[in-house]
Design an enzyme around this catalytic site. Sequence first.
Site, PDB file in Angstrom:
ATOM      1  N   LYS A 104       5.552   5.411   0.641  1.00 17.74           N
ATOM      2  CA  LYS A 104       6.006   5.617   2.555  1.00 17.74           C
ATOM      3  C   LYS A 104       6.301   4.568   3.040  1.00 17.74           C
ATOM      4  O   LYS A 104       6.425   5.131   4.063  1.00 17.74           O
ATOM      5  CB  LYS A 104       4.929   7.487   2.426  1.00 17.74           C
ATOM      6  CG  LYS A 104       4.842   7.814   1.535  1.00 17.74           C
ATOM      7  CD  LYS A 104       3.579   9.030   1.918  1.00 17.74           C
ATOM      8  CE  LYS A 104       3.919  10.673   0.588  1.00 17.74           C
ATOM      9  NZ  LYS A 104       2.803  11.284   1.104  1.00 17.74           N
ATOM     10  N   ASP A 162       4.439  15.291   6.387  1.00 20.93           N
ATOM     11  CA  ASP A 162       3.250  15.534   6.133  1.00 20.93           C
ATOM     12  C   ASP A 162       1.788  16.263   7.182  1.00 20.93           C
ATOM     13  O   ASP A 162       1.721  17.097   6.669  1.00 20.93           O
ATOM     14  CB  ASP A 162       2.644  14.110   4.965  1.00 20.93           C
ATOM     15  CG  ASP A 162       3.229  14.456   3.933  1.00 20.93           C
ATOM     16  OD1 ASP A 162       3.822  14.884   3.387  1.00 20.93           O
ATOM     17  OD2 ASP A 162       3.015  13.077   3.191  1.00 20.93           O
TER      18      ASP A 162
HETATM   19  P1  NDP Z   1      -4.214   6.862  -2.325  1.00 16.19           P
HETATM   20  O1  NDP Z   1      -4.322   5.937  -3.292  1.00 16.19           O
HETATM   21  O2  NDP Z   1      -3.562   5.706  -0.782  1.00 16.19           O
HETATM   22  O3  NDP Z   1      -5.308   7.422  -1.533  1.00 16.19           O
HETATM   23  C1  NDP Z   1      -6.527   7.792  -2.783  1.00 16.19           C
HETATM   24  C2  NDP Z   1      -7.825   7.964  -2.103  1.00 16.19           C
HETATM   25  O4  NDP Z   1      -8.785   8.807  -3.684  1.00 16.19           O
HETATM   26  C3  NDP Z   1      -8.798   6.722  -1.889  1.00 16.19           C
HETATM   27  O5  NDP Z   1      -9.675   7.041  -0.832  1.00 16.19           O
HETATM   28  C4  NDP Z   1      -9.247   6.629  -3.360  1.00 16.19           C
HETATM   29  O6  NDP Z   1     -10.642   6.057  -3.385  1.00 16.19           O
HETATM   30  C5  NDP Z   1      -9.761   7.952  -3.764  1.00 16.19           C
HETATM   31  N1  NDP Z   1      -9.983   8.422  -5.310  1.00 16.19           N
HETATM   32  C6  NDP Z   1      -9.274   8.055  -6.138  1.00 16.19           C
HETATM   33  N2  NDP Z   1      -9.444   8.600  -7.862  1.00 16.19           N
HETATM   34  C7  NDP Z   1     -10.916   9.105  -7.430  1.00 16.19           C
HETATM   35  C8  NDP Z   1     -11.224   9.645  -8.040  1.00 16.19           C
HETATM   36  N3  NDP Z   1     -12.058   9.690  -9.378  1.00 16.19           N
HETATM   37  N4  NDP Z   1     -12.601   9.816  -7.316  1.00 16.19           N
HETATM   38  C9  NDP Z   1     -13.086   9.928  -5.695  1.00 16.19           C
HETATM   39  N5  NDP Z   1     -12.191   9.478  -4.745  1.00 16.19           N
HETATM   40  C10 NDP Z   1     -10.987   8.801  -5.601  1.00 16.19           C
HETATM   41  O7  NDP Z   1      -3.314   8.315  -2.371  1.00 16.19           O
HETATM   42  P2  NDP Z   1      -2.975   9.306  -1.108  1.00 16.19           P
HETATM   43  O8  NDP Z   1      -3.481   9.388  -0.317  1.00 16.19           O
HETATM   44  O9  NDP Z   1      -1.846   9.151  -0.965  1.00 16.19           O
HETATM   45  O10 NDP Z   1      -2.806  10.895  -2.214  1.00 16.19           O
HETATM   46  C11 NDP Z   1      -3.713  10.772  -1.996  1.00 16.19           C
HETATM   47  C12 NDP Z   1      -3.536  12.719  -3.057  1.00 16.19           C
HETATM   48  O11 NDP Z   1      -2.877  13.271  -2.271  1.00 16.19           O
HETATM   49  C13 NDP Z   1      -2.047  12.417  -4.481  1.00 16.19           C
HETATM   50  O12 NDP Z   1      -3.221  13.218  -5.733  1.00 16.19           O
HETATM   51  C14 NDP Z   1      -0.810  12.937  -3.701  1.00 16.19           C
HETATM   52  O13 NDP Z   1      -0.395  13.247  -5.004  1.00 16.19           O
HETATM   53  C15 NDP Z   1      -1.407  13.907  -2.943  1.00 16.19           C
HETATM   54  N6  NDP Z   1      -0.545  15.019  -2.031  1.00 16.19           N
HETATM   55  C16 NDP Z   1       0.217  15.728  -1.579  1.00 16.19           C
HETATM   56  C17 NDP Z   1       1.196  16.043  -0.643  1.00 16.19           C
HETATM   57  C18 NDP Z   1       1.654  17.230  -0.918  1.00 16.19           C
HETATM   58  O14 NDP Z   1       2.350  17.905   0.084  1.00 16.19           O
HETATM   59  N7  NDP Z   1       0.480  18.924  -1.705  1.00 16.19           N
HETATM   60  C19 NDP Z   1       1.092  15.200   0.099  1.00 16.19           C
HETATM   61  C20 NDP Z   1       0.212  13.939   0.066  1.00 16.19           C
HETATM   62  C21 NDP Z   1      -0.322  13.402  -1.241  1.00 16.19           C
HETATM   63  P3  NDP Z   1     -11.243   4.503  -3.435  1.00 16.19           P
HETATM   64  O15 NDP Z   1     -10.297   4.119  -1.685  1.00 16.19           O
HETATM   65  O16 NDP Z   1     -12.809   4.506  -3.202  1.00 16.19           O
HETATM   66  O17 NDP Z   1     -10.356   3.830  -4.308  1.00 16.19           O
END
Ligand code: NDP
Length: 269
Positions: free
Chosen positions: A76, A110
């Site tokens: 994105k 979004d």
């Molecule tokens: P990013 O990679 O930017 O961020 C991921 C976040 O998740 C970080 O804050 C990370 O923490 C945290 N995280 C990852 N694994 C774990 C875990 N095991 N336990 C706790 N925290 C965790 O991803 P995005 O924000 O771009 O996307 C996140 C989710 O949202 C995805 O699964 C995506 O598919 C979904 N999504 C769905 C949409 C929809 O239309 N339904 C639209 C956009 C996204 P840390 O900083 O500590 O690494």
Amino acid sequence: MNLVYEWRDAPQADFAVIGDPVSHSLSPRMHSAAYECLGLPYHYVAIRVDKGEVSRALEHLKAMGYKGVNATVPHKEEALEWCEIQEPLALRARAANTLNLQSRTCINTDAPGFLATLKGVDLPSNSALILGAGGSARSILIALAGEGYELKLFNRTRSKAIDLAQELELPSGTVLDQADPSGAGLIVNTTSASLQKEHVPLVWDRASTRTLAYDLMYAKEPTPFLAKAASMGMQTLDGRAMLMEQGALAFEWWTGIPAPRRAMAEALQ
Ligand code: NDP
């Protein structure tokens, strides 16, 4: 699972979702259902693009005559940078998920898509706890702040939550040491934990049963977060609602035609 093309082997089509991975994306099915419902002669495909190759891929698809592209994780931000005309919301969210290739214009659907899914939902308060501090957390925080929600933010890597809160100029005290849902009418799980079938460390016994637990992820089975929330008697919503709304807004921006939301939602079931 979609038939996925590498960008250099992209077929003739009109619209695409680019991501990596992208085989699980429901966007091709949802947009194709919309075209079929309205008798539109468009084709929508899934295309895999490596990180760092988004600009080249978009140039290629533009030259092939593609009209529009949806960008999903992790593209994105690169998609935003490729565009010459960037909607202010996409710029602030640092994420473009919907591009018009021919005009090099982009928007973020979004954030408004997420808000649309809350319409008509009875929340016990306008306080929201956001779990995660990645790209989608940024969009959700911007959307909710614009609607006047009182925001709390928790991320397992606290420093990232602090950076995000500062960047968005959220009030001090927004970032929590633990995921405490006391008083929250809405809890949004924006983490990828559900993708890994993991639980988020929420203090569940402080959540109200009237609170809406919202996971941006979706899967055939309820995610661990939503399964736990449902077992506590809470309201739940998964990411399909948002997927449909962001897709409907993209469809409308591209075509100028009201999106057939029911057909699109049915395609996601
Ligand atoms: P990013 O990679 O930017 O961020 C991921 C976040 O998740 C970080 O804050 C990370 O923490 C945290 N995280 C990852 N694994 C774990 C875990 N095991 N336990 C706790 N925290 C965790 O991803 P995005 O924000 O771009 O996307 C996140 C989710 O949202 C995805 O699964 C995506 O598919 C979904 N999504 C769905 C949409 C929809 O239309 N339904 C639209 C956009 C996204 P840390 O900083 O500590 O690494």
